[in-house]
Design an enzyme around this catalytic site. Sequence first.
Site, PDB file in Angstrom:
ATOM      1  CG  HIS A  25      -1.892   0.999   1.406  1.00  0.00           C
ATOM      2  ND1 HIS A  25      -1.624   2.292   1.781  1.00  0.00           N
ATOM      3  CD2 HIS A  25      -3.233   0.926   1.227  1.00  0.00           C
ATOM      4  CE1 HIS A  25      -2.761   2.969   1.824  1.00  0.00           C
ATOM      5  NE2 HIS A  25      -3.747   2.166   1.494  1.00  0.00           N
ATOM      6  CE  LYS A  69      -7.152  -0.128   6.510  1.00  0.00           C
ATOM      7  NZ  LYS A  69      -7.822   0.203   5.258  1.00  0.00           N
ATOM      8  CB  CYS A 116      -3.766   3.204  -1.665  1.00  0.00           C
ATOM      9  SG  CYS A 116      -4.970   4.499  -1.456  1.00  0.00           S
TER      10      CYS A 116
HETATM   11  N1  PMP Z   1      -1.582  -0.627   4.669  1.00  0.00           N
HETATM   12  C1  PMP Z   1      -2.499  -1.437   4.134  1.00  0.00           C
HETATM   13  C2  PMP Z   1      -2.090  -2.822   3.716  1.00  0.00           C
HETATM   14  C3  PMP Z   1      -3.807  -0.998   3.984  1.00  0.00           C
HETATM   15  O1  PMP Z   1      -4.721  -1.808   3.438  1.00  0.00           O
HETATM   16  C4  PMP Z   1      -4.165   0.305   4.409  1.00  0.00           C
HETATM   17  C5  PMP Z   1      -5.582   0.824   4.250  1.00  0.00           C
HETATM   18  N2  PMP Z   1      -6.163   0.598   3.015  1.00  0.00           N
HETATM   19  C6  PMP Z   1      -3.181   1.103   4.972  1.00  0.00           C
HETATM   20  C7  PMP Z   1      -1.901   0.605   5.088  1.00  0.00           C
HETATM   21  C8  PMP Z   1      -3.480   2.482   5.451  1.00  0.00           C
HETATM   22  O2  PMP Z   1      -4.366   2.437   6.527  1.00  0.00           O
HETATM   23  P1  PMP Z   1      -5.009   3.761   7.128  1.00  0.00           P
HETATM   24  O3  PMP Z   1      -5.647   4.473   5.972  1.00  0.00           O
HETATM   25  O4  PMP Z   1      -5.988   3.265   8.127  1.00  0.00           O
HETATM   26  O5  PMP Z   1      -3.903   4.566   7.722  1.00  0.00           O
END
Ligand code: PMP
Length: 399
Positions: free
Chosen positions: A117, A220, A357
Amino acid sequence: MNKADFPILNETVHGRPLVYLDNAATSQKPQQVLDAIVEAYSRWNSNIHRGVHHLSQVATSKHEGARQAVADFINARSADEIVFTKGTTDSLNALAFSFGEAFIHEGDEIIVSGLEHHSNIVPWQMLCERKKAVLRHIPLQDDLSLNIEAFKGLLNEKTKLVSVAHVSNVLGTIQPVEEIIRLSHERGIPVCIDGAQSVPHMKVDVEVLDCDFLVFSGHKLYGPTGIGVLYGKREWLEKLPPHEGGGEMINHVRWEGTTYNELPYKFEAGTPNFVGSYALQKAIEYIESIGWEAIEAHERELTEYCEKQLKDVGCTVYSAGCKKAGVISFNMGTVHPFDVGTLLDQQGVAVRTGHHCAEPLIDEMGVPGTVRVSFGLYNDKEDVDRFIEALKKAQMMLM
Ligand code: PMP
């Protein structure tokens, strides 16, 4: 699993009962978590740590109780190893800054993987730019699994940290983090695990994994937004400088200089999100009341059921048949994922579309994006059936 515990699941969208399959982006909250937020603000809201008065002491004990609950949840040795942050992104930025200040110098190398991500790429890129260090990534094989042989070749005396996702937020695939940690530790290199997509779906035990850092988000995990966790082994956290300055994180402030508070407070500048931490504890208690065995079995069954149906209707399922944690990416022929998502939404089915992302991975896959369905513990086969039915209608309109 009790859908009735999640009030939002009674909502209708475009006149249809909601089918919520976007849990990898954020999960819905059980009544217990919602009640905890109302309870906090209506019964004991007060700033923590500083107050001698009753409410402040109650709020402090709730926040510290939540820290212990998180420590127990991931089997950390001590609550001091739990730093509350705003979420995974905040945790990774904190770590990149702090670790970078202490340990990264010109020419040093940091390794991530080809399926991260952006949150586990950009903070390291920023650090590398600041320190003239180099960001490497573990390449993917044709089947989109990590090339561990290539990883072995990347590890060298300049490698200072490895940071990888436990579960891909695009593919749902569970990564061989145990092996990555073992190979890194053989060379004395610490490893950070991005648990954003694993902690909500499986028992993650930091002692068993032996990771040096673990980051995840409350939202999450059926908890509220704005709260997350940076776990670090005490021996590492003690060596790292604070990444932010302000109240709470200090021991003494003098014009000549400031001394910092002990762990974990030196990483928690300003008023912490004590309502969020308390509500997160309630989310953890909710998960534990069901139990990981039941949750994992249920989500595995749903994922397999859904993957089979997607294939039956002719969709391309990525990393099909791999061990997954509640996430499936697919495409419907050459139809743009956005069009599929829009038609599903009109039928009350919430999925995510696009690059999720994770642009480097999507580029590697050679597609404009994917449609992603992701499950939570409250989803059931009926949700999958409604989704497939809606997908078939979309197929008729688009293909
Ligand atoms: N790492 C991973 C693997 C994710 O899936 C996500 C959220 N899609 C994030 C980081 C970022 O998380 P947050 O937006 O809650 O900071």
